[in-house]
Write an enzyme that holds these catalytic residues in place. Structure first.
Site, short mmCIF file in Angstrom:
data_model
loop_
_atom_site.label_atom_id
_atom_site.label_comp_id
_atom_site.label_asym_id
_atom_site.label_seq_id
_atom_site.Cartn_x
_atom_site.Cartn_y
_atom_site.Cartn_z
N LYS A 1 -13.05 -34.51 15.94
CA LYS A 1 -13.35 -35.47 14.86
C LYS A 1 -12.17 -35.60 13.90
O LYS A 1 -11.77 -36.70 13.56
CB LYS A 1 -14.61 -35.04 14.07
N ARG B 1 -24.69 -33.87 8.46
CA ARG B 1 -24.90 -32.85 9.48
C ARG B 1 -26.36 -32.42 9.55
O ARG B 1 -26.69 -31.55 10.36
CB ARG B 1 -24.07 -31.62 9.15
N ARG C 1 -7.49 -23.45 18.69
CA ARG C 1 -7.10 -24.31 17.56
C ARG C 1 -6.33 -23.49 16.53
O ARG C 1 -6.70 -22.37 16.20
CB ARG C 1 -8.34 -24.92 16.90
N ARG D 1 -8.31 -20.79 11.64
CA ARG D 1 -9.37 -20.89 10.63
C ARG D 1 -10.30 -19.69 10.80
O ARG D 1 -10.70 -19.40 11.92
CB ARG D 1 -10.18 -22.18 10.85
N ARG E 1 -21.76 -21.54 14.80
CA ARG E 1 -21.58 -22.96 14.44
C ARG E 1 -22.15 -23.87 15.53
O ARG E 1 -22.76 -24.90 15.24
CB ARG E 1 -20.10 -23.27 14.22
P1 AMP Z 1 -15.68 -28.68 9.41
O1 AMP Z 1 -14.27 -28.61 8.91
O2 AMP Z 1 -16.22 -30.06 9.44
O3 AMP Z 1 -15.87 -27.95 10.71
O4 AMP Z 1 -16.58 -27.92 8.31
C1 AMP Z 1 -16.36 -26.54 8.02
C2 AMP Z 1 -17.59 -25.94 7.38
O5 AMP Z 1 -17.86 -26.60 6.12
C3 AMP Z 1 -18.89 -26.07 8.17
O6 AMP Z 1 -19.02 -25.06 9.16
C4 AMP Z 1 -19.93 -25.92 7.05
O7 AMP Z 1 -20.04 -24.58 6.62
C5 AMP Z 1 -19.27 -26.71 5.91
N1 AMP Z 1 -19.65 -28.15 5.97
C6 AMP Z 1 -18.83 -29.21 6.21
N2 AMP Z 1 -19.52 -30.36 6.19
C7 AMP Z 1 -20.81 -30.03 5.96
C8 AMP Z 1 -22.01 -30.77 5.86
N3 AMP Z 1 -22.04 -32.11 6.02
N4 AMP Z 1 -23.16 -30.10 5.59
C9 AMP Z 1 -23.16 -28.76 5.42
N5 AMP Z 1 -22.07 -27.99 5.53
C10 AMP Z 1 -20.89 -28.61 5.79
#
Ligand code: AMP
Length: 211
Positions: A13, A87, A126, A155, A166
């Site tokens: 994404k 999400r 990654r 990360r 996740r």
């Molecule tokens: P990402 O970089 O999109 O993988 O997001 C990293 C982390 O941020 C996720 O594993 C969640 O802990 C938190 N996070 C990001 N977006 C959301 C969302 N829309 N709702 C809840 N938690 C989020």
């Protein structure tokens, strides 16, 4: 354009959102990036989010909602691509209401389809640039030789135990949104396998059919 990029963690994404931003007049709104910046700056939101992110759990809906709606408003409710929001079903229903209140409904939900095996491989390989946030993959898209190796990091939530959590959170709470958007005729599945450029061209082709 008002787009949403949907898919499991590791589907690409972020990579695809950045490619779309380079090609079209769009701003990427990535709640994960906003949350990581808040954590880095040790803001109240960052402190609240930290333990959830580190365990691969979702940050509470009401916290993320404010971040996402604030960012969309900052863009004047147009020319954005959402990456990682919504999400949960609760976030999706809030978003539908919020956008319709501003005459700014989504035009498409691009769903990147990648199987589980490939996702685990992508996430374990990654790496990110600690300052720019640029994503790399150790085999497919390795960091260029002139980048300081010390700035290339994994990360913390890409460690295997967290990745498993996740993915299960994704299956339980996020994947059901596909039906939500399918019912609203917005879901556009896109094959997310292949090189980032190949996936980008598929998305670009899809967008011409939507226009
Ligand atoms: P990402 O970089 O999109 O993988 O997001 C990293 C982390 O941020 C996720 O594993 C969640 O802990 C938190 N996070 C990001 N977006 C959301 C969302 N829309 N709702 C809840 N938690 C989020």
């Amino acid at each position: 354009m008002r787009l949403l990029l949907f898919g499991p963690p590791g589907a690409g994404k972020g990579t695809q959102a950045r490619k779309l931003v380079d090609r079209y007049t769009l701003t990427q709104i990535a709640t994960g990036n906003i949350i990581r910046a808040a954590m880095k700056n040790d803001t109240p939101v960052g402190r609240e989010a930290k333990s959830y992110v580190e365990q691969g759990e979702l940050v509470p809906d009401d916290v993320v909602r404010k971040l996402a709606e604030g960012a969309i408003a900052d863009e004047g409710y147009d020319d954005f691509i959402l990456d990682g929001y919504p999400r949960t079903l609760q976030q999706a229903t809030w978003l539908t209401t919020f956008l319709s209140e501003h005459d700014a409904s989504l035009q498409a939900v691009l769903s990147l389809e990648v199987d589980d095996e490939e996702i685990v491989d992508r996430l374990s390989k990654r790496r990110v640039h600690a300052e720019t946030g640029e994503n790399y993959h150790l085999d497919v898209n390795p960091p260029p030789a002139d980048v300081d190796e010390e700035l290339i990091v994994q990360r913390p939530d890409d460690k295997p135990e967290t990745v498993r959590n996740r993915l299960s959170v994704y299956r339980d709470q996020t994947e059901p949104l596909k039906s939500y958007y399918k019912e609203r005729d917005l879901l556009v599945p896109v094959d997310g396998t292949g090189t980032p450029d190949e996936v980008h061209e598929r998305i670009a082709d899809t967008l011409t059919t939507l226009a």
